[in-house]
Write a protein that holds these residues in place. Sequence first.
Motif, PDB file in Angstrom:
ATOM      1  N   SER A 161       4.103   7.651 -25.771  1.00 15.03           N
ATOM      2  CA  SER A 161       4.362   8.517 -24.625  1.00 15.03           C
ATOM      3  C   SER A 161       4.229   7.734 -23.317  1.00 15.03           C
ATOM      4  N   TYR A 162       5.213   7.882 -22.430  1.00 11.54           N
ATOM      5  CA  TYR A 162       5.144   7.217 -21.121  1.00 11.54           C
ATOM      6  C   TYR A 162       3.902   7.671 -20.353  1.00 11.54           C
ATOM      7  N   LYS A 163       3.668   8.962 -20.335  1.00 11.15           N
ATOM      8  CA  LYS A 163       2.556   9.511 -19.565  1.00 11.15           C
ATOM      9  C   LYS A 163       1.228   8.938 -20.035  1.00 11.15           C
ATOM     10  N   LYS A 164       1.042   8.866 -21.348  1.00  8.79           N
ATOM     11  CA  LYS A 164      -0.207   8.317 -21.881  1.00  8.79           C
ATOM     12  C   LYS A 164      -0.291   6.813 -21.652  1.00  8.79           C
ATOM     13  N   ALA A 165       0.832   6.135 -21.761  1.00  8.97           N
ATOM     14  CA  ALA A 165       0.837   4.671 -21.637  1.00  8.97           C
ATOM     15  C   ALA A 165       0.428   4.205 -20.251  1.00  8.97           C
ATOM     16  N   VAL A 166       0.858   4.913 -19.204  1.00 10.35           N
ATOM     17  CA  VAL A 166       0.598   4.431 -17.847  1.00 10.35           C
ATOM     18  C   VAL A 166      -0.733   4.919 -17.282  1.00 10.35           C
ATOM     19  N   ARG A 167      -1.470   5.718 -18.040  1.00  7.74           N
ATOM     20  CA  ARG A 167      -2.779   6.169 -17.549  1.00  7.74           C
ATOM     21  C   ARG A 167      -3.725   4.994 -17.334  1.00  7.74           C
ATOM     22  N   GLY A 168      -3.624   3.987 -18.177  1.00  4.11           N
ATOM     23  CA  GLY A 168      -4.479   2.814 -18.028  1.00  4.11           C
ATOM     24  C   GLY A 168      -3.923   1.779 -17.073  1.00  4.11           C
ATOM     25  N   ASN A 169      -2.678   1.933 -16.646  1.00  3.36           N
ATOM     26  CA  ASN A 169      -2.049   0.995 -15.714  1.00  3.36           C
ATOM     27  C   ASN A 169      -1.232   1.788 -14.693  1.00  3.36           C
ATOM     28  N   PRO A 170      -1.911   2.549 -13.824  1.00  8.60           N
ATOM     29  CA  PRO A 170      -1.212   3.453 -12.901  1.00  8.60           C
ATOM     30  C   PRO A 170      -0.365   2.753 -11.850  1.00  8.60           C
TER      31      PRO A 170
ATOM     32  N   GLU B 224       2.149   1.222 -12.320  1.00  6.48           N
ATOM     33  CA  GLU B 224       3.547   1.452 -12.687  1.00  6.48           C
ATOM     34  C   GLU B 224       4.206   2.416 -11.711  1.00  6.48           C
ATOM     35  N   CYS B 225       3.484   3.421 -11.260  1.00  5.74           N
ATOM     36  CA  CYS B 225       4.110   4.455 -10.439  1.00  5.74           C
ATOM     37  C   CYS B 225       3.340   4.792  -9.161  1.00  5.74           C
ATOM     38  N   ARG B 226       2.190   4.134  -8.939  1.00  9.80           N
ATOM     39  CA  ARG B 226       1.371   4.496  -7.786  1.00  9.80           C
ATOM     40  C   ARG B 226       0.866   3.254  -7.048  1.00  9.80           C
ATOM     41  N   SER B 227       0.972   3.274  -5.740  1.00 12.70           N
ATOM     42  CA  SER B 227       0.465   2.156  -4.933  1.00 12.70           C
ATOM     43  C   SER B 227      -1.054   2.211  -4.869  1.00 12.70           C
TER      44      SER B 227
ATOM     45  N   TYR C 287       0.820  -1.212   0.000  1.00 14.86           N
ATOM     46  CA  TYR C 287       0.000   0.000   0.000  1.00 14.86           C
ATOM     47  C   TYR C 287       0.862   1.273   0.000  1.00 14.86           C
ATOM     48  N   LYS C 288       2.149   1.117   0.349  1.00 20.99           N
ATOM     49  CA  LYS C 288       3.106   2.227   0.268  1.00 20.99           C
ATOM     50  C   LYS C 288       4.418   1.670  -0.268  1.00 20.99           C
ATOM     51  N   CYS C 289       4.380   1.276  -1.531  1.00 19.32           N
ATOM     52  CA  CYS C 289       5.514   0.576  -2.145  1.00 19.32           C
ATOM     53  C   CYS C 289       6.633   1.553  -2.491  1.00 19.32           C
ATOM     54  N   THR C 290       7.748   1.446  -1.802  1.00 18.13           N
ATOM     55  CA  THR C 290       8.884   2.335  -2.070  1.00 18.13           C
ATOM     56  C   THR C 290       9.595   1.970  -3.369  1.00 18.13           C
ATOM     57  N   ALA C 291       9.481   0.702  -3.785  1.00 16.92           N
ATOM     58  CA  ALA C 291      10.161   0.267  -5.011  1.00 16.92           C
ATOM     59  C   ALA C 291       9.600   0.952  -6.250  1.00 16.92           C
ATOM     60  N   LYS C 292       8.357   1.368  -6.202  1.00 18.67           N
ATOM     61  CA  LYS C 292       7.761   2.053  -7.360  1.00 18.67           C
ATOM     62  C   LYS C 292       8.456   3.383  -7.643  1.00 18.67           C
ATOM     63  N   GLN C 293       9.024   3.988  -6.627  1.00 11.45           N
ATOM     64  CA  GLN C 293       9.660   5.289  -6.787  1.00 11.45           C
ATOM     65  C   GLN C 293      11.134   5.182  -7.173  1.00 11.45           C
ATOM     66  N   PHE C 294      11.706   4.003  -7.057  1.00  6.07           N
ATOM     67  CA  PHE C 294      13.127   3.826  -7.370  1.00  6.07           C
ATOM     68  C   PHE C 294      13.340   2.427  -7.937  1.00  6.07           C
ATOM     69  N   LYS C 295      13.093   2.278  -9.217  1.00  3.77           N
ATOM     70  CA  LYS C 295      13.197   0.966  -9.861  1.00  3.77           C
ATOM     71  C   LYS C 295      14.597   0.762 -10.423  1.00  3.77           C
ATOM     72  N   MET C 296      15.160  -0.397 -10.133  1.00  3.62           N
ATOM     73  CA  MET C 296      16.529  -0.708 -10.531  1.00  3.62           C
ATOM     74  C   MET C 296      16.585  -1.684 -11.697  1.00  3.62           C
TER      75      MET C 296
END
Length: 315
Positions: free
Chosen positions: A249-258, A260-263, A189-198
Motif C-alpha cells: 500500500s502506498y499509504k502504509k509505505a510512505v508513513r515511515g518516509n513522509p 515523499e509527499c511532505r516538506s 521547506y515548501k517544495c512544490t515538486a513534491k505535489q507534482f512529480k513528473m
Amino acid sequence: MRTFAAYIKNEKLRLESSSGGIFSLLAEYIFSLSGAVYGVAMSENLYCAEFIRATDEEGLKRIRGSKYLQARTGNVYQSAKMDLDAGKSVLFSGTPCQVNGLKGFLQKDYPNLLCVDVICHGVPSLALWRKYVCHEEALYGKLESVNFRCKNNSWNNFGIKENEVYSSKDINPYMQMFLRNYSLRPSCYKCTAKQFKMSDITLGDFWGINFVAPQMNDGKGTAIIIVRTKKGQAIIDERKMHMKIKEVSYKKAVRGNPSECRSVDRPEHRNIFFKDMVQLTFDELSKKYASPVKMGIKASVKHALEKFGADRPKT
C-alpha cells in the motif's frame, strides 16, 4: 500508481548501494540498449557534487549511492536532449525538482527517456559541506573518498565513511545539521515538486519496512519503488526477475518516509544558522547545532514510533 518493496538479488551490488540497489538495475538495462545514464557524482576533489553522463559500469560507480549536498547541473539538460534527439535511450536521475526541471527544458515527451527521482529530505548547502571538508582535512589529511550512506554496520544505522574512517549519522555533525533541517535550501521547506512529480519512477528507503512487509527486511537495505507511469511499470516488469519484490500500500509505505509527499519543517533559527556558518569555526558550529539531544524514555519511544510509522492504520 503502484508501490513496491524491493531489493536486487545481486548482494554485492546491493551492499554498495544506498538501500535496495534498484537504481543500478535500471541503469544496467539502459546500458544494454547502448544508452546513457545521467546522475550525480562527487567531483574529483570531493568539494562538490555534479551531474555526469555514464555509459558503463565505471561511470555508474560514481553515480551510485546518495550524495547529501546540492549538485551542480551544468549543461546536463542540454547533453541529455542531444542524446534523446539522437535516438539514444536515456535514464535521468535526480531530485524531484531536477527531474521536473529537465521536463520543463525539453518541452515534449520522449519515448526513449526514463526519469527516476528520489524521495528527497531536502538539499543541504554546498558551503556547509566545504566547511566540513576543510575541517576534516585539517585534522586527518586529504579526503580521498567519501561514502555518505555507508551501511557496513547496518542499513538502519548508516553513516559517513571518509577514506577508511566511519562515523554514524547519529553523531556526525554534518549529518546532524542536515537531518535537523538547518542546512537546507529555502525552497526545500515548501517544495512544490513534491505535489507534482513528473518522474516515471520514484525510489527511496523503505523505513518502517517491519510494519508493512517484514519478510522483505533482512537488514541489508530495502527500497520503496513508486511507479507513476506505464513506461515506469514496463521497465520494472522487465527487471523484476532480478529482484525480490512485493506490492504494498502506498499509504502504509510512505508513513515511515513522509518526505515523499511532505516538506520538512523550517527550524526557528535557520537564518541564524547560515550567519553562524560564515562567522563560527566548524567546531563552534557543531557545538551549537549538532550537539546530542537528550530525550526522556517516553519522548524517545514516541519519536521512534513517529519516525517508523508504528502507529499504522488498522486497515
